[in-house]
Design a protein around this motif. Structure first.
Motif, PDB file in Angstrom:
ATOM      1  N   LEU A 106      37.244  25.641  -6.399  1.00 36.36           N
ATOM      2  CA  LEU A 106      36.818  25.061  -7.675  1.00 36.36           C
ATOM      3  C   LEU A 106      37.511  25.721  -8.851  1.00 36.36           C
ATOM      4  N   ASP A 107      38.799  26.025  -8.689  1.00 36.58           N
ATOM      5  CA  ASP A 107      39.567  26.565  -9.807  1.00 36.58           C
ATOM      6  C   ASP A 107      39.684  25.499 -10.886  1.00 36.58           C
ATOM      7  N   ASP A 108      39.947  25.949 -12.107  1.00 33.27           N
ATOM      8  CA  ASP A 108      40.161  25.010 -13.200  1.00 33.27           C
ATOM      9  C   ASP A 108      41.270  24.038 -12.827  1.00 33.27           C
ATOM     10  N   LEU A 109      41.104  22.783 -13.202  1.00 31.73           N
ATOM     11  CA  LEU A 109      42.061  21.744 -12.823  1.00 31.73           C
ATOM     12  C   LEU A 109      42.650  21.116 -14.071  1.00 31.73           C
ATOM     13  N   THR A 110      43.953  20.937 -14.079  1.00 31.63           N
ATOM     14  CA  THR A 110      44.650  20.268 -15.176  1.00 31.63           C
ATOM     15  C   THR A 110      45.183  18.941 -14.668  1.00 31.63           C
ATOM     16  N   VAL A 111      44.890  17.871 -15.405  1.00 31.48           N
ATOM     17  CA  VAL A 111      45.354  16.544 -15.011  1.00 31.48           C
ATOM     18  C   VAL A 111      45.978  15.846 -16.217  1.00 31.48           C
ATOM     19  N   SER A 112      46.808  14.874 -15.937  1.00 30.23           N
ATOM     20  CA  SER A 112      47.462  14.124 -17.009  1.00 30.23           C
ATOM     21  C   SER A 112      46.565  13.004 -17.520  1.00 30.23           C
ATOM     22  N   LEU A 113      46.847  12.579 -18.741  1.00 33.65           N
ATOM     23  CA  LEU A 113      46.115  11.479 -19.347  1.00 33.65           C
ATOM     24  C   LEU A 113      46.157  10.225 -18.473  1.00 33.65           C
ATOM     25  N   ASN A 114      45.044   9.494 -18.486  1.00 36.01           N
ATOM     26  CA  ASN A 114      44.958   8.182 -17.836  1.00 36.01           C
ATOM     27  C   ASN A 114      45.242   8.229 -16.334  1.00 36.01           C
ATOM     28  N   THR A 115      44.852   9.322 -15.703  1.00 38.74           N
ATOM     29  CA  THR A 115      44.966   9.419 -14.249  1.00 38.74           C
ATOM     30  C   THR A 115      43.566   9.576 -13.652  1.00 38.74           C
ATOM     31  N   THR A 116      43.469   9.351 -12.362  1.00 36.70           N
ATOM     32  CA  THR A 116      42.188   9.510 -11.672  1.00 36.70           C
ATOM     33  C   THR A 116      42.300  10.701 -10.726  1.00 36.70           C
ATOM     34  N   PRO A 117      41.823  11.850 -11.148  1.00 38.15           N
ATOM     35  CA  PRO A 117      41.971  13.042 -10.307  1.00 38.15           C
ATOM     36  C   PRO A 117      41.111  12.984  -9.066  1.00 38.15           C
ATOM     37  N   ASP A 118      41.614  13.550  -7.988  1.00 38.25           N
ATOM     38  CA  ASP A 118      40.834  13.680  -6.754  1.00 38.25           C
ATOM     39  C   ASP A 118      40.041  14.972  -6.847  1.00 38.25           C
ATOM     40  N   LEU A 119      38.798  14.858  -7.236  1.00 39.70           N
ATOM     41  CA  LEU A 119      37.971  16.043  -7.479  1.00 39.70           C
ATOM     42  C   LEU A 119      37.510  16.719  -6.201  1.00 39.70           C
ATOM     43  N   LYS A 120      37.775  16.087  -5.044  1.00 41.97           N
ATOM     44  CA  LYS A 120      37.418  16.689  -3.766  1.00 41.97           C
ATOM     45  C   LYS A 120      38.596  17.416  -3.118  1.00 41.97           C
ATOM     46  N   ALA A 121      39.792  17.147  -3.588  1.00 48.71           N
ATOM     47  CA  ALA A 121      40.979  17.739  -2.971  1.00 48.71           C
ATOM     48  C   ALA A 121      40.940  19.257  -3.062  1.00 48.71           C
ATOM     49  N   GLY A 122      41.078  19.917  -1.926  1.00 48.84           N
ATOM     50  CA  GLY A 122      41.108  21.373  -1.880  1.00 48.84           C
ATOM     51  C   GLY A 122      39.758  22.044  -1.985  1.00 48.84           C
ATOM     52  N   VAL A 123      38.684  21.255  -2.143  1.00 44.61           N
ATOM     53  CA  VAL A 123      37.348  21.836  -2.297  1.00 44.61           C
ATOM     54  C   VAL A 123      36.699  22.004  -0.923  1.00 44.61           C
ATOM     55  N   GLU A 124      36.120  23.155  -0.693  1.00 53.60           N
ATOM     56  CA  GLU A 124      35.411  23.429   0.550  1.00 53.60           C
ATOM     57  C   GLU A 124      34.026  23.975   0.222  1.00 53.60           C
ATOM     58  N   ALA A 166      27.547  24.444  -9.080  1.00 51.61           N
ATOM     59  CA  ALA A 166      28.771  25.092  -9.562  1.00 51.61           C
ATOM     60  C   ALA A 166      29.439  24.213 -10.604  1.00 51.61           C
ATOM     61  N   LYS A 167      30.094  24.865 -11.554  1.00 51.52           N
ATOM     62  CA  LYS A 167      30.776  24.156 -12.642  1.00 51.52           C
ATOM     63  C   LYS A 167      32.293  24.305 -12.474  1.00 51.52           C
ATOM     64  N   ARG A 168      32.996  23.273 -12.885  1.00 49.89           N
ATOM     65  CA  ARG A 168      34.457  23.303 -12.819  1.00 49.89           C
ATOM     66  C   ARG A 168      35.034  22.704 -14.099  1.00 49.89           C
ATOM     67  N   LYS A 169      36.022  23.388 -14.668  1.00 47.26           N
ATOM     68  CA  LYS A 169      36.654  22.887 -15.886  1.00 47.26           C
ATOM     69  C   LYS A 169      37.836  21.978 -15.543  1.00 47.26           C
ATOM     70  N   ILE A 170      37.887  20.838 -16.190  1.00 50.15           N
ATOM     71  CA  ILE A 170      38.976  19.890 -16.028  1.00 50.15           C
ATOM     72  C   ILE A 170      39.654  19.723 -17.382  1.00 50.15           C
ATOM     73  N   GLU A 171      40.925  20.065 -17.462  1.00 49.28           N
ATOM     74  CA  GLU A 171      41.667  19.912 -18.705  1.00 49.28           C
ATOM     75  C   GLU A 171      42.565  18.682 -18.598  1.00 49.28           C
ATOM     76  N   VAL A 172      42.368  17.760 -19.525  1.00 52.53           N
ATOM     77  CA  VAL A 172      43.175  16.535 -19.569  1.00 52.53           C
ATOM     78  C   VAL A 172      44.249  16.721 -20.634  1.00 52.53           C
ATOM     79  N   ILE A 173      45.504  16.581 -20.223  1.00 52.84           N
ATOM     80  CA  ILE A 173      46.633  16.845 -21.121  1.00 52.84           C
ATOM     81  C   ILE A 173      47.635  15.692 -21.082  1.00 52.84           C
ATOM     82  N   LYS A 174      48.501  15.659 -22.060  1.00 50.97           N
ATOM     83  CA  LYS A 174      49.615  14.728 -22.026  1.00 50.97           C
ATOM     84  C   LYS A 174      50.564  15.143 -20.915  1.00 50.97           C
ATOM     85  N   LYS A 175      51.338  14.205 -20.434  1.00 51.41           N
ATOM     86  CA  LYS A 175      52.289  14.524 -19.369  1.00 51.41           C
ATOM     87  C   LYS A 175      53.255  15.598 -19.850  1.00 51.41           C
TER      88      LYS A 175
END
Length: 391
Positions: A106-124, A166-175
């Motif tokens: 559940l490390d902080d995740l950075t994703v690009s604008l207008n995408t659909t992140p897979d919030l389960k990827a890598g999570v155990e 548990a909490k997880r930070k998601i940062e949405v950024i420009k490409k």
């Protein structure tokens, strides 16, 4: 006569009392005492001696335990028998589940604008009960159409009612990265495969010319990892080139690639405090060797890394030091100075065997400086040259 009779009675009394005391001490009074907390965690380790609080006239080494009825893998109460000085003591051990599920990944995740992140990827999520733990994700506050930092909540609950939030930070950024070259004349020196014995030599040359560069690092030579922080502190850019750099590993599958990328990211985080979002694929995005391990993987990865908030960088200038070890210096200079674009990204390598790369570096820098170029490390606005994907 009376005195003799009294003496006999007294002796008989003493004998009876002694026999009674012996019987009490041996057969009636407990000589083995147990603690109040007689529980063991499910799938935990059962240590029979840990439940004994006192052994009269002996030690725990003198105590035997019969626990064949105890099923450590199932909740419930079980009778366990201890034996001390030929006397059995039966007590009850309860198998309990008090441990909460544990999240990983559940490390902080950075994703690009207008995408659909897979919030389960890598999570155990795991639990001491060894049962499969399901979890829910509350992402109602996540809006990938707007830049910003959001918080996603993960909730897991096991069959015993133990609950983890548990909490997880998601940062949405420009490409990250630009598709077009800028009008500024800039050289981006890039060094793959380090750190190594040559990293310090490269940094010394860069410092002499007041030039900045980018190091795409791996986890293959961690004795020199301290140079990652030194390079970062000197103003150079640290980027990721996978942990193992083993094609069979990183290109085995999409998940395998991201597992390896995450591993090198965490390694770098220990040195500089964060995970870089600039990456380079082993062999570049145009490599064909990945076909041996996973058909079409590069077509998928080049899209997914950008969706996850990374940017990948190929090159439009090549020193050709990847063609072999100890390549002739004059050849490296000739090839390394052959690009005439406004934004030149030159591929070089940083390993022990690339000693001639170090020797050729001053001439390459001087060539472009004489043409009015400056030398920078990659940043979010840097032109990102992308080659044709062949797999």
């Amino acid at each position: 006569m009376k005195n003799r009779k009294k003496l006999v009675i007294t002796l008989i009394g003493v004998i009876v009392l002694g026999i009674g005391l012996f019987v009490y001490q041996t057969f009636i009074k407990k000589q083995l005492h147990f603690k109040e907390n007689m529980t063991v965690e499910i799938n935990g380790k059962f240590n029979p001696n840990s439940y004994i609080s006192e052994v009269e006239h002996g030690s725990v080494k003198d105590v035997a335990c019969q626990s064949k009825n105890l099923n450590i893998k199932k909740l419930g109460k079980y009778e366990v028998t201890y034996t001390y000085k030929n006397r059995e003591y039966t007590t009850t051990i309860q198998v309990v589940d008090t441990q909460k599920p544990v999240f990983k990944g559940l490390d902080d995740l950075t994703v690009s604008l207008n995408t659909t992140p897979d919030l389960k990827a890598g999570v155990e999520v795991s639990d001491n009960s060894l049962e499969e733990i399901k979890y829910k994700i509350d992402d109602k506050n996540l809006d990938t159409s707007k830049e910003g930092t959001y918080e996603v909540t993960y909730v897991a609950k096991d069959s015993s009612g133990n609950k983890t939030i548990a909490k997880r930070k998601i940062e949405v950024i420009k490409k990250i990265g630009s598709d077009k070259q800028s009008n500024e004349k800039v050289v981006y020196l890039t060094f793959d495969d380090g750190p190594s014995e040559n990293t310090k030599k490269i940094m010394d040359i860069l410092a002499k010319y007041d030039a900045k560069a980018t190091f795409f690092v791996t986890g293959r030579n961690q004795d020199y990892n301290y140079l990652i922080k030194d390079a970062y502190n000197a103003g150079h850019t640290i980027a990721l080139h996978t942990y193992s750099h083993e094609y069979s590993t990183v290109y085995a599958s999409v998940d395998a690639y991201f597992d390896d990328l995450n591993k090198v990211g965490q390694m770098v985080k220990k040195e500089i405090g964060f995970v870089p979002h600039y990456i380079r694929f082993p062999g570049g995005s145009s490599n064909t060797v990945s076909r041996r391990y996973c058909q079409g993987i590069m077509s998928t990865l080049t899209k997914e890394v950008v969706e996850k908030g990374y940017q990948y960088y190929d090159w439009n200038g090549d020193s050709t030091d990847a063609s072999g070890n100890h390549v002739a210096v004059d050849k490296l200079i000739r090839n390394g100075t052959s690009c005439h674009d406004n934004n030149v990204m030159i591929l070089c390598h940083d390993t022990q065997a690339k000693d001639t790369t170090v020797q050729a570096l001053p001439a390459i820098i001087e060539h472009y400086k004489n043409l009015g170029y400056t030398f920078k490390g990659i940043d979010d606005a840097t032109y990102a040259p992308h080659q044709s994907v062949n797999n």
